[in-house]
Design a protein around this motif. Sequence first.
Motif, PDB file in Angstrom:
ATOM      1  N   TYR A  78     -18.534  15.652   1.011  1.00 52.92           N
ATOM      2  CA  TYR A  78     -17.897  17.486   1.373  1.00 52.92           C
ATOM      3  C   TYR A  78     -18.418  18.482   0.007  1.00 52.92           C
TER       4      TYR A  78
ATOM      5  N   ALA B  77      -0.854  -7.261  -4.116  1.00 50.23           N
ATOM      6  CA  ALA B  77      -0.620  -8.237  -3.072  1.00 50.23           C
ATOM      7  C   ALA B  77      -2.098  -8.715  -3.373  1.00 50.23           C
TER       8      ALA B  77
ATOM      9  N   ILE C 174      -7.012   2.467   9.644  1.00 50.94           N
ATOM     10  CA  ILE C 174      -6.032   3.585   9.943  1.00 50.94           C
ATOM     11  C   ILE C 174      -7.224   4.993   9.426  1.00 50.94           C
ATOM     12  N   GLU C 175      -8.211   5.218  10.270  1.00 49.41           N
ATOM     13  CA  GLU C 175      -9.491   5.758   9.667  1.00 49.41           C
ATOM     14  C   GLU C 175      -8.220   7.601   9.961  1.00 49.41           C
TER      15      GLU C 175
ATOM     16  N   VAL D 216      -6.167  18.085   6.942  1.00 52.43           N
ATOM     17  CA  VAL D 216      -5.770  19.128   8.510  1.00 52.43           C
ATOM     18  C   VAL D 216      -5.148  17.959   9.242  1.00 52.43           C
TER      19      VAL D 216
ATOM     20  N   SER E  26      -5.965   8.504   0.786  1.00 50.82           N
ATOM     21  CA  SER E  26      -4.747   9.476   1.213  1.00 50.82           C
ATOM     22  C   SER E  26      -5.158  10.744   0.247  1.00 50.82           C
TER      23      SER E  26
ATOM     24  N   GLY F 282      -0.083   4.356   0.355  1.00 48.88           N
ATOM     25  CA  GLY F 282      -1.076   5.766   0.934  1.00 48.88           C
ATOM     26  C   GLY F 282       0.188   6.478   1.870  1.00 48.88           C
TER      27      GLY F 282
ATOM     28  N   GLU G  68       1.953  -0.916  -4.740  1.00 49.77           N
ATOM     29  CA  GLU G  68       0.940  -0.496  -4.868  1.00 49.77           C
ATOM     30  C   GLU G  68      -0.258  -1.157  -5.895  1.00 49.77           C
ATOM     31  N   LYS G  69      -1.197  -1.709  -6.361  1.00 49.36           N
ATOM     32  CA  LYS G  69      -1.962  -2.021  -6.576  1.00 49.36           C
ATOM     33  C   LYS G  69      -2.474  -0.739  -8.027  1.00 49.36           C
ATOM     34  N   ASN G  70      -2.206   0.287  -7.610  1.00 48.33           N
ATOM     35  CA  ASN G  70      -2.784   1.442  -8.672  1.00 48.33           C
ATOM     36  C   ASN G  70      -1.919   2.134  -9.063  1.00 48.33           C
TER      37      ASN G  70
ATOM     38  N   GLY H 104       0.928  -1.342   0.262  1.00 49.49           N
ATOM     39  CA  GLY H 104      -0.230  -0.041   0.207  1.00 49.49           C
ATOM     40  C   GLY H 104       0.614   0.893  -0.009  1.00 49.49           C
TER      41      GLY H 104
ATOM     42  N   GLY I 144      -4.874   9.671  10.592  1.00 50.05           N
ATOM     43  CA  GLY I 144      -4.052   8.390  10.029  1.00 50.05           C
ATOM     44  C   GLY I 144      -3.203   9.228   9.504  1.00 50.05           C
TER      45      GLY I 144
ATOM     46  N   THR J 298      -2.530  12.949  10.145  1.00 49.29           N
ATOM     47  CA  THR J 298      -1.246  13.597  10.733  1.00 49.29           C
ATOM     48  C   THR J 298      -0.257  12.341  11.466  1.00 49.29           C
TER      49      THR J 298
ATOM     50  N   VAL K  68       0.230   6.286   4.682  1.00 50.37           N
ATOM     51  CA  VAL K  68       0.773   5.845   5.643  1.00 50.37           C
ATOM     52  C   VAL K  68       1.876   4.595   5.314  1.00 50.37           C
TER      53      VAL K  68
ATOM     54  N   ASN L 205      -9.457  13.326   1.964  1.00 46.21           N
ATOM     55  CA  ASN L 205      -9.181  13.475   2.579  1.00 46.21           C
ATOM     56  C   ASN L 205      -9.799  15.116   3.145  1.00 46.21           C
ATOM     57  N   SER L 206      -8.956  15.705   3.924  1.00 47.34           N
ATOM     58  CA  SER L 206      -9.576  17.092   4.481  1.00 47.34           C
ATOM     59  C   SER L 206      -8.505  17.387   4.893  1.00 47.34           C
TER      60      SER L 206
HETATM   61  C1  LIG Z   1     -13.674  11.835   4.246  1.00 45.50           C
HETATM   62  C2  LIG Z   1     -12.129  11.366   5.222  1.00 45.50           C
HETATM   63  C3  LIG Z   1     -11.665  13.083   5.718  1.00 45.50           C
HETATM   64  C4  LIG Z   1     -10.133  12.299   6.638  1.00 45.50           C
HETATM   65  N1  LIG Z   1      -9.510  13.692   7.031  1.00 45.50           N
HETATM   66  C5  LIG Z   1      -8.717  13.201   7.319  1.00 45.50           C
HETATM   67  C6  LIG Z   1      -7.674  15.328   8.177  1.00 45.50           C
HETATM   68  O1  LIG Z   1      -8.312  16.000   8.755  1.00 45.50           O
HETATM   69  N2  LIG Z   1      -6.187  14.989   8.623  1.00 45.50           N
HETATM   70  C7  LIG Z   1      -6.073  13.059   9.101  1.00 45.50           C
HETATM   71  O2  LIG Z   1      -5.050  13.357   9.976  1.00 45.50           O
HETATM   72  N3  LIG Z   1      -6.358  12.001   8.455  1.00 45.50           N
HETATM   73  C8  LIG Z   1      -7.734  12.104   7.784  1.00 45.50           C
HETATM   74  N4  LIG Z   1      -8.545  11.625   7.371  1.00 45.50           N
HETATM   75  C9  LIG Z   1      -7.771   9.871   7.483  1.00 45.50           C
HETATM   76  C10 LIG Z   1      -6.545  10.028   6.085  1.00 45.50           C
HETATM   77  O3  LIG Z   1      -7.160  10.338   5.237  1.00 45.50           O
HETATM   78  C11 LIG Z   1      -6.059   8.274   6.478  1.00 45.50           C
HETATM   79  O4  LIG Z   1      -5.948   7.969   7.995  1.00 45.50           O
HETATM   80  C12 LIG Z   1      -5.397   7.555   5.567  1.00 45.50           C
HETATM   81  O5  LIG Z   1      -4.617   8.161   4.491  1.00 45.50           O
HETATM   82  C13 LIG Z   1      -5.285   6.490   5.767  1.00 45.50           C
HETATM   83  O6  LIG Z   1      -4.049   6.687   4.918  1.00 45.50           O
HETATM   84  P1  LIG Z   1      -3.107   4.620   4.406  1.00 45.50           P
HETATM   85  O7  LIG Z   1      -2.226   4.666   3.718  1.00 45.50           O
HETATM   86  O8  LIG Z   1      -3.402   4.050   5.564  1.00 45.50           O
HETATM   87  O9  LIG Z   1      -4.366   4.035   2.938  1.00 45.50           O
HETATM   88  P2  LIG Z   1      -4.570   4.855   1.629  1.00 45.50           P
HETATM   89  O10 LIG Z   1      -4.455   5.522   1.278  1.00 45.50           O
HETATM   90  O11 LIG Z   1      -6.129   4.152   1.510  1.00 45.50           O
HETATM   91  O12 LIG Z   1      -3.063   3.357   1.425  1.00 45.50           O
HETATM   92  C14 LIG Z   1      -3.772   2.589   1.373  1.00 45.50           C
HETATM   93  C15 LIG Z   1      -3.188   1.864  -0.532  1.00 45.50           C
HETATM   94  O13 LIG Z   1      -2.771   0.926  -0.482  1.00 45.50           O
HETATM   95  C16 LIG Z   1      -3.007   0.371  -1.899  1.00 45.50           C
HETATM   96  N5  LIG Z   1      -3.500  -1.233  -1.850  1.00 45.50           N
HETATM   97  C17 LIG Z   1      -4.489  -1.810  -1.433  1.00 45.50           C
HETATM   98  N6  LIG Z   1      -4.563  -3.207  -1.718  1.00 45.50           N
HETATM   99  C18 LIG Z   1      -3.810  -3.313  -2.340  1.00 45.50           C
HETATM  100  C19 LIG Z   1      -2.879  -4.869  -2.279  1.00 45.50           C
HETATM  101  N7  LIG Z   1      -3.576  -6.087  -2.446  1.00 45.50           N
HETATM  102  N8  LIG Z   1      -2.239  -4.554  -3.201  1.00 45.50           N
HETATM  103  C20 LIG Z   1      -1.219  -3.313  -3.360  1.00 45.50           C
HETATM  104  N9  LIG Z   1      -1.872  -2.641  -2.782  1.00 45.50           N
HETATM  105  C21 LIG Z   1      -3.279  -2.771  -2.032  1.00 45.50           C
HETATM  106  C22 LIG Z   1      -4.768   0.690  -2.377  1.00 45.50           C
HETATM  107  O14 LIG Z   1      -4.637   1.036  -3.129  1.00 45.50           O
HETATM  108  C23 LIG Z   1      -4.153   2.121  -1.927  1.00 45.50           C
HETATM  109  O15 LIG Z   1      -3.563   3.107  -2.567  1.00 45.50           O
HETATM  110  C24 LIG Z   1      -9.699  11.246   6.831  1.00 45.50           C
HETATM  111  C25 LIG Z   1     -10.320  10.105   6.082  1.00 45.50           C
HETATM  112  C26 LIG Z   1     -11.182  10.582   5.072  1.00 45.50           C
HETATM  113  C27 LIG Z   1     -11.869   9.271   4.593  1.00 45.50           C
END
Ligand SMILES: Cc1cc2nc3c(=O)[nH]c(=O)nc-3n(C[C@H](O)[C@H](O)[C@H](O)COP(=O)(O)OP(=O)(O)OC[C@H]3O[C@@H](n4cnc5c(N)ncnc54)[C@H](O)[C@@H]3O)c2cc1C
Length: 371
Positions: free
Chosen positions: A233, A172, A351-352, A49, A43, A12, A33-35, A10, A355, A357, A14, A46-47
Motif C-alpha cells: 500500500y 499449536a 481465507i484471503e 473494506v 487481519s 484473527g 494464538e501464537k502472537n 488462530g 475474508g 467481510t 475469522v 488489509n484494506s
Molecule cells: C492486502 C490485503 C487486503 C485485504 N483487504 C480486504 C478487505 O478490504 N476486505 C476483506 O473483506 N478482506 C480483505 N482481506 C482479507 C482479510 O484480511 C483476511 O481474509 C482475514 O484477515 C483473514 O483472517 P484470519 O483470521 O483467517 O487470518 P489471520 O488474520 O492471518 O489470523 C490467523 C492467526 O492465526 C495465528 N496462528 C497461525 N498459526 C498458529 C498456530 N500454529 N498456533 C496458534 N496460532 C496460530 C496467527 O498468528 C494469526 O494471528 C485482505 C487481505 C490482504 C492480505
Amino acid sequence: MSEADVTVIGAGVVGLAVAAALAARGRKVYILEKNEGIGRETSSRNSQVIHAGLYYPPGSLKARTCVEGNRLLYQLCARYGVPHRRLGKLVAATEAGEEPRLEALASNASASGVAGLRFLTSREVAVLEPRVRARLGLLVPDTGIVDVHRLMELYLWLARERGAELVCRTEAVGLEFTGAGYLVWVRDREGTYAFRSRVVVNSAGLRADRVAAMAGLDVDRLGYRLHYCKGHYFSVCPAKSRLVSRLVYPVPHPQGTGLGIHVTLDLGGRMRLGPDTLYVSEPEYGVGEERRHLFWEGARRFLPDLEPEDLSPEMAGIRPKLQGPGQPPRDFVIRHEADRGLPGFVNLIGIESPGLTASPAIARLVAGMLG
Ligand SMILES: Cc1cc2nc3c(=O)[nH]c(=O)nc-3n(C[C@H](O)[C@H](O)[C@H](O)COP(=O)(O)OP(=O)(O)OC[C@H]3O[C@@H](n4cnc5c(N)ncnc54)[C@H](O)[C@@H]3O)c2cc1C
C-alpha cells in the motif's frame, strides 16, 4: 489449560468470529494464538473494506459468504457501535475495451445477489466524483469500510462473555486424533504440552496448511498448500486525500491476480492506494520506494490529478492464496474433515479477501457444520 470442547487455532478476525459463534451455542471454547495479541497478522494488514461481492463466481463460498457477511457485518456494527461507513464504491472503466468487462462484472454480481448496482455515464461519474475520469462507471452502494480492530475486539468480547478463553503466546504444534477427539500439542514459554479437545477449528491464516498437515492431511494431494501473495500500500498525502468521497476501483484485468490498484479510504478520511500483487516465498512486510511509479500509473488512469510525489510507502499484507502464480482463482476451503477420518476437525484454508467481510457468515457456516 484443562479439557476443551472446542479449540480454535488462530485469533484473527475469522478465528475470533468463529469462536464467538461457537461460544454462543454453549460450547467451551479455547482460542490459541501464537502472537502476543489478537489480529497481528493479515487481519490488521488489509484494506478494511466491507465488500459487496462483485468478483466471485456465483454460488462459490466466496460469493455466498461475502454477500451474507456484508449484510451481517453492517447489522453487527450498527448493533454494537463498531465504527464503519457505508461509503459506496465506484468501479471506473477508463478504456474502450473495459466497458463490456464492467457489464460482465455487474451481471456476475447480480447473479450472486448483490443489490442496488447502477451504471453511470461519464457525465454522471463527473457529477458524483468530479476528480475521477471514467467512460463508464458502476456504482456499488453496499461497499463500505470498517474499523477491523474494533470488530476483532467485539468478536473477542462476545466470545468471552459466553465463557471462551483466549490463550496468547501459545502455538499449536501438533494434533493427534485419539478416536474421541484430539490431543492438541502446544508450545509456550513454559515448554510443550498437550490438552484434549473434542473439536478443533483450524483458522491459522498464513499457516493453515501447516496446521492441516499436523492433523495428518496430505496438503499437496488435497490442494491445501498455501502460496503467499503480498499486497503493498502507498498512502496519499493529506492535501490530495479529499480527491474522492467513496472507494474507487479500476475494472479488474482478466488475467490479473488482484482487483487492480485502487483507492481506499479509512475512517479518518486518509486515502491509500493498493494493494498490488506479488508472490513471495516467505511472509515479509517491507514496502520499497521502487513501486511508487507503478502505483501512480495504476491510479492516474482514473485519478489524473495524482502526482508520483503525492505517494509514500505505507504497509503491506500477505494473502494466503490456494492458487500459485498464473493459476486460476480458487475458492475458500471451509470443510469439516469427518469423511477423511477427522470428525470434529474443520479446516479454514485460503481465507484471503473477502475474508474480513465474510467473517460473520463463515462463523455461521462453521457453527452449522459442527451441529
Ligand atoms: C492486502 C490485503 C487486503 C485485504 N483487504 C480486504 C478487505 O478490504 N476486505 C476483506 O473483506 N478482506 C480483505 N482481506 C482479507 C482479510 O484480511 C483476511 O481474509 C482475514 O484477515 C483473514 O483472517 P484470519 O483470521 O483467517 O487470518 P489471520 O488474520 O492471518 O489470523 C490467523 C492467526 O492465526 C495465528 N496462528 C497461525 N498459526 C498458529 C498456530 N500454529 N498456533 C496458534 N496460532 C496460530 C496467527 O498468528 C494469526 O494471528 C485482505 C487481505 C490482504 C492480505
